[in-house]
Design a protein around this motif. Structure first.
Motif, short mmCIF file in Angstrom:
data_model
loop_
_atom_site.label_atom_id
_atom_site.label_comp_id
_atom_site.label_asym_id
_atom_site.label_seq_id
_atom_site.Cartn_x
_atom_site.Cartn_y
_atom_site.Cartn_z
N VAL B 20 0.65 -1.44 0.03
CA VAL B 20 0.19 -0.06 0.15
C VAL B 20 0.72 0.70 0.11
O VAL B 20 0.19 2.22 0.03
CB VAL B 20 -1.18 -0.04 1.35
CG1 VAL B 20 -2.48 -1.03 1.18
CG2 VAL B 20 -0.26 0.02 2.61
N ASN B 21 1.84 1.23 0.15
CA ASN B 21 3.13 1.97 0.44
C ASN B 21 2.68 2.92 -1.44
O ASN B 21 2.99 4.21 -1.70
CB ASN B 21 4.58 2.11 -0.32
CG ASN B 21 4.95 2.26 1.68
OD1 ASN B 21 4.65 3.37 2.19
ND2 ASN B 21 6.12 1.27 1.65
N MET B 22 2.41 2.55 -2.20
CA MET B 22 2.15 2.94 -4.04
C MET B 22 3.38 3.44 -4.27
O MET B 22 3.31 4.66 -4.75
CB MET B 22 0.65 2.98 -4.39
CG MET B 22 -0.66 1.91 -3.71
SD MET B 22 -1.84 2.75 -3.79
CE MET B 22 -2.33 2.47 -5.48
N CYS B 23 5.07 3.03 -4.33
CA CYS B 23 5.62 3.74 -4.65
C CYS B 23 5.31 3.87 -5.99
O CYS B 23 4.83 3.06 -7.27
CB CYS B 23 6.91 2.41 -4.61
SG CYS B 23 7.53 2.64 -3.00
N GLY B 24 6.16 5.05 -6.15
CA GLY B 24 6.30 5.42 -8.49
C GLY B 24 4.82 5.82 -8.45
O GLY B 24 4.37 5.59 -9.55
N ALA B 25 3.77 6.71 -8.21
CA ALA B 25 3.19 7.10 -8.36
C ALA B 25 1.61 6.05 -9.03
O ALA B 25 1.51 6.75 -9.90
CB ALA B 25 3.17 8.21 -10.11
N HIS B 27 -0.73 5.41 -7.18
CA HIS B 27 -1.71 6.01 -7.59
C HIS B 27 -2.76 6.44 -8.00
O HIS B 27 -3.36 7.21 -7.95
CB HIS B 27 -2.29 6.40 -5.71
CG HIS B 27 -0.75 7.36 -5.88
ND1 HIS B 27 0.93 7.37 -5.94
CD2 HIS B 27 -1.33 8.93 -5.23
CE1 HIS B 27 0.39 9.02 -5.55
NE2 HIS B 27 -0.04 9.78 -5.01
N CYS B 28 -1.72 7.44 -9.15
CA CYS B 28 -2.31 7.62 -10.25
C CYS B 28 -2.02 7.32 -11.78
O CYS B 28 -1.73 7.81 -12.34
CB CYS B 28 -1.47 9.30 -9.82
SG CYS B 28 -1.70 10.03 -8.86
N PRO B 62 -0.73 4.20 12.13
CA PRO B 62 -0.97 5.60 11.80
C PRO B 62 -2.19 6.32 12.23
O PRO B 62 -2.78 7.28 12.11
CB PRO B 62 -0.75 5.43 10.20
CG PRO B 62 -0.98 3.76 9.50
CD PRO B 62 -0.35 3.52 11.16
N CYS B 85 -2.43 -2.15 7.16
CA CYS B 85 -0.92 -1.05 6.75
C CYS B 85 -0.12 -1.85 6.85
O CYS B 85 0.64 -1.71 5.64
CB CYS B 85 -1.35 0.46 7.15
SG CYS B 85 -0.25 0.66 8.55
N ASN B 87 2.44 -1.42 9.23
CA ASN B 87 3.19 -0.28 9.58
C ASN B 87 4.18 -1.07 10.72
O ASN B 87 4.81 -1.27 11.19
CB ASN B 87 2.97 0.76 10.04
CG ASN B 87 2.71 2.16 9.05
OD1 ASN B 87 3.69 1.26 7.27
ND2 ASN B 87 2.84 2.68 8.63
N THR B 90 6.11 -3.82 9.80
CA THR B 90 7.70 -3.22 10.20
C THR B 90 8.58 -2.57 11.84
O THR B 90 9.29 -2.82 10.98
CB THR B 90 7.54 -2.13 8.92
OG1 THR B 90 6.54 -1.89 8.14
CG2 THR B 90 8.73 -1.31 8.91
N HIS B 98 1.75 -10.71 7.39
CA HIS B 98 1.03 -11.84 5.81
C HIS B 98 0.46 -12.81 6.86
O HIS B 98 -0.41 -13.86 7.54
CB HIS B 98 2.49 -13.01 6.09
CG HIS B 98 3.63 -11.62 5.46
ND1 HIS B 98 4.35 -11.38 6.69
CD2 HIS B 98 4.03 -10.59 4.08
CE1 HIS B 98 5.76 -10.85 6.26
NE2 HIS B 98 4.97 -10.15 4.87
N PHE B 122 -6.32 10.91 -8.74
CA PHE B 122 -5.91 10.06 -7.97
C PHE B 122 -6.54 8.53 -9.02
O PHE B 122 -7.86 8.87 -9.55
CB PHE B 122 -6.15 9.59 -6.30
CG PHE B 122 -5.71 10.27 -5.40
CD1 PHE B 122 -3.92 10.25 -5.42
CD2 PHE B 122 -6.41 11.47 -5.35
CE1 PHE B 122 -3.64 11.32 -4.61
CE2 PHE B 122 -5.72 12.99 -4.28
CZ PHE B 122 -3.95 12.62 -4.30
N SER C 124 11.41 5.05 -8.12
CA SER C 124 10.89 5.84 -8.40
C SER C 124 11.25 7.05 -7.66
O SER C 124 10.75 8.62 -7.49
CB SER C 124 9.88 5.75 -7.84
OG SER C 124 8.94 3.95 -7.81
N VAL C 309 0.94 7.51 5.22
CA VAL C 309 -0.11 7.23 6.39
C VAL C 309 -1.92 7.20 5.90
O VAL C 309 -2.19 6.06 6.37
CB VAL C 309 0.61 7.85 8.07
CG1 VAL C 309 0.43 6.85 9.16
CG2 VAL C 309 1.57 6.94 7.67
#
Ligand code: HEM
Ligand code: HEM
Ligand code: SF4
Ligand code: SF4
Ligand code: SF4
Ligand code: SF4
Lengths: 81, 204, 402
Positions: B20-25, B27-28, B62, B85, B87, B90, B98, B122, C124, C309
């Motif tokens: 869910v970090n969705m690195c690298g856009a 989410h768009c 969060p 999430c 977190n 982590t 998991h 988004f 990214s 977050v």
């Protein structure tokens, strides 16, 4: 204040919080600045010199960075012990 | 997807996020896959006490779902507040989020980055959940192909996926693609206000 | 030389077909690297059991630096000893990601020597990402890269390596020198990049125009997007060429202009420039016919972030227009003020956009010295809960400046 003396103060300050509170660079500039009356910028310089030679180190956990006294393990890894 | 791309009316940015970090856009993106957990993580209380820093675990969450559990020298999770999430995992491996049986993938669509014609958008939820089916995830592939084909067939020239959906309306999107609309599609996390329809004018 | 250690029937599926396969690439690396070999084994196991086995954390890095190396480990070190350590090294990329083939070979040769041979070009974040090495090798890796002029990228509570689109080097739409701006900012903020002192990460990304090829608006705390103040110049004969080649100018351009400021009567194209919002649609579709002119600069937008977050944000307008010319003094000073305000007002792990939401635009704008502007909002406040400071009456309302 002599730089060496300042560095000793910084180290003492770090020891005081060791294991109690995660300090960011800024907490140290502020905290040591208040205790010694030395301007934050000078503390910053001294602190960074200490980090550069492994007297202190940057650490990271739970998404945030902090400054710490290095562990023996770390110093060994870096050939400093 | 090359055959579809040749027929589509504009570029389609397909993106995949492994969490869910969705690195690298991601989410768009026009069509994106995002891997997610779907259950509150179980706590191995014995190990938490041994290997995790309790204040760090609490502050990692969060949504402030985690609080101390002094009796067990561990923590507890408020299930109402947890949005899975991960977190907490982590910072504390004893809260292992998991779960091969319930981890999976969602498809979100209609995102865009450039400001050409319409403002950046988004990606929004199209399909809330697929089970993981390695190595080829055939159901996901079929679903993406379906969305892509419906878009290519219906969009006007130069329309990105999100622009096409904005023009026809999301109700029409679900109808044309045959995707079932579920409770998961209604945003009841943070952004409900701006997402509810405030007019009786919509398409059947 | 190591032989393939693990049977990987599931991954083998992903070697089929004409497209590039990550499995084939990892297999190539595995010929030389035990680390890559066990990576294959672990990924196969993940496919079989449908769960991941990577862990992160730990204090790894090089002396004097607070970031650039990210600690990665397997949670199954006995089964996959080759990936007991699988640290990521971030290398500061050049502006616009330009390399000579020699530079790439140099990077890869060093990586073959110390790491798994696997790379991610580029992450990214912008950095050139090297995947999979152990803790002992870090100082040697850093020494070799830095002796050849490379440096680490950012991670932790620090600035990320700024990144930009390739801009004027290859693209005629660029309104600003993205490459130089990016280089100058990278030099200016060396300490901020390598010595984490921020509440959380801070990303700067620069695009030459509103097409925004580096997705700055979706994933940079500060998005610098090039634009212009002036007319769109029209080459009418090129307009005719587009029409002759089959473009339906009314359907594809006129009707799709978001501000409806274009007209075309079959002979002549006209643009009411005062109404144009500079979205780039017409220019992108009729590049040979249309071209911005006049003063160039950028819009500064702030605040975007991915979902973690509390939900994703897109950057919103802070400075509608700023001229960007060497030595970029105004921009650098403005960024320092932005960071100062954030540092003063933030709790740990809050991105600047979130802090602006919590503390309000007024606090932020006043601190950085930027006036309020309708360009910053989609619409003004709707409810009559309006907040006043005493000075507002003196400065604005008594004068009746409205
Ligand atoms: C061997 C295992 C891993 C590898 C090879 C890996 C690789 C990467 C790469 C290449 C990126 C950069 C993505 C990009 O910029 O496009 C990234 C980002 C990231 N990864 Fe991982 N990752 C691993 C495990 C993990 C784990 C276990 C976690 C957390 C539980 C994690 C959390 C993150 C986060 C938070 C980012 C975003 C960092 C930022 O925004 O600067 N990763 N990872
Ligand atoms: C050899 C010359 C060029 C190179 C090497 C090049 C390279 C690139 C690169 C690296 C991207 C970013 C892709 C991404 O991150 O998704 C990009 C995007 C783009 N470029 Fe180029 N470019 C070139 C010429 C042009 C020209 C001449 C035009 C237009 C006349 C153009 C229009 C675009 C557009 C529309 C995008 C996509 C933006 C989006 O993703 O929405 N490029 N280009
Ligand atoms: S943080 Fe999540 S989305 Fe980003 S690279 Fe790692 S797993 Fe993928
Ligand atoms: S999974 Fe996320 S929301 Fe749930 S308890 Fe853990 S940190 Fe909190
Ligand atoms: S952002 Fe604009 S200027 Fe930069 S490469 Fe993309 S199209 Fe060209
Ligand atoms: S740039 Fe956009 S708003 Fe301006 S004339 Fe072209 S299409 Fe219209």
């Amino acid at each position: 204040m002599e730089k060496e003396e300042l560095k000793n103060k910084i180290f003492e300050y770090m020891q005081k919080y060791k294991g109690k509170k995660k300090l960011k660079e800024k907490d140290v500039w502020k905290g040591v600045g208040e205790e010694t009356g030395v301007p934050g910028d000078e503390v910053k310089k001294a602190l960074r010199e200490m980090i550069d030679v492994g007297k202190l180190m940057y650490s990271y956990g739970g998404g945030a960075s902090s400054v710490e006294i290095p562990s023996e393990e770390y110093l060994k890894e870096k050939g400093l012990l | 997807m090359s055959t579809c791309a040749a027929q589509s009316t504009n570029k389609v940015r397909l993106a995949v996020a492994c969490c869910v970090n969705m690195c690298g856009a991601v989410h768009c993106s026009d069509i994106a896959l995002v891997a997610l957990h779907t259950k509150v993580p179980p706590i191995d209380h014995e190990r938490v006490g041994k290997i995790c820093e309790i204040p760090t675990v609490i502050s990692s969450c969060p949504t402030r779902a985690i609080s101390p559990d002094p009796a067990k020298k561990s923590v507890k999770i408020n299930e109402e507040k947890c949005m899975y999430c991960g977190n907490c995992f982590t910072v504390c491996p004893a809260i292992d989020i998991h779960n091969p049986e319930s981890d999976g993938v969602a498809i979100v669509v209609g995102g865009k980055i450039g400001s050409l014609r319409s403002a950046p958008k988004f990606s929004k939820l199209a399909i809330p959940f697929f089970y993981n089916e390695p190595p080829r995830w055939p159901k996901i592939i079929a679903a993406v192909k379906n969305i892509l084909e419906v878009y290519a067939k219906n969009a006007r020239k130069h329309e990105r996926v999100g622009e096409w959906i904005d023009r026809i309306g999301w109700e029409k999107f679900f109808k044309l693609t045959g995707i079932e609309f579920t409770f998961q599609h209604i945003d009841d996390f943070t952004f409900m206000r701006e997402t509810m329809r405030t007019t009786p004018a919509f398409k059947w | 030389m190591s032989k393939k250690k693990h049977e990987t029937p599931m991954l083998d599926e992903l070697k089929k077909g004409p497209w590039p396969s990550f499995v084939k690439e990892i297999e190539k690396a595995a010929v030389k690297s035990e680390t890559a070999n066990d990576t294959l084994g672990q990924v196969e196991k993940s496919y079989r059991t449908r769960r991941g086995y990577w862990k992160h954390g730990g204090i790894v890095g090089v002396l004097g630096y607070g970031g650039g190396v990210i600690g990665r480990y397997t949670s199954l070190p006995e089964e996959f000893p080759g990936v007991k350590f699988f640290h990521t090294v971030r290398i500061n990329q050049p502006s616009g990601w330009f390399y000579t083939s020699k530079a790439l070979r140099e990077i890869c040769d060093i990586w073959d020597k110390y790491g798994s041979g696997l790379t991610n070009i580029h992450g990214s974040t912008g950095d050139l990402v090297l995947l999979g090495t152990n803790t002992e090798s870090l100082e040697a890796i850093f020494a070799e890269y830095s002796s050849r002029g490379w440096d680490l990228g950012g991670s932790g509570s620090a600035m990320r390596t700024p990144s930009c689109c390739l801009g004027p080097a290859r693209c005629e739409w660029s309104n600003i020198n993205t490459l130089e701006i990016n280089y100058q900012l990278t030099q200016e903020f060396q300490d901020e990049l390598h010595r984490p002192a921020f509440p959380y990460k801070f990303k700067i990304k620069t695009s030459g125009c509103a097409v925004d090829c580096v997705a700055s608006i979706a994933r940079a705390d500060l998005s610098i997007i090039g634009t212009w103040r002036g007319k769109i110049q029209i080459d009418q004969s090129e307009v005719q060429n587009y029409a002759k080649k089959g473009m339906n100018i009314n359907a594809e351009i006129v009707n799709m202009c978001p501000t409806q400021c274009i007209t075309y009567d079959g002979k002549e194209m006209k643009i009411d420039d005062a109404e144009c919002s500079r979205c780039m649609h017409c220019i992108a579709k009729m590049t040979k016919a249309l071209r911005p002119s006049g003063e160039r600069g950028a819009t500064l937008l702030m605040g975007s972030k991915a979902p973690i977050v509390v939900g994703s944000l897109l950057s919103w307008v802070i400075v509608p227009f700023i001229k960007l010319e060497p030595p970029y003094k105004e921009l650098k000073e403005l960024i320092r003020k932005m960071i100062e305000w954030w540092d003063e007002n933030s709790k740990p792990r809050e991105r600047i956009g979130e802090v602006i939401e919590i503390k309000g635009m007024r606090s932020f704008l006043e601190y950085i010295g930027v006036p309020p502007s309708p360009a910053q909002v989609k619409w003004p406040r709707k409810d009559p809960f309006i907040f006043f400071k005493d000075e507002d009456f003196e400065k604005v309302f008594k004068k009746g400046k409205y």
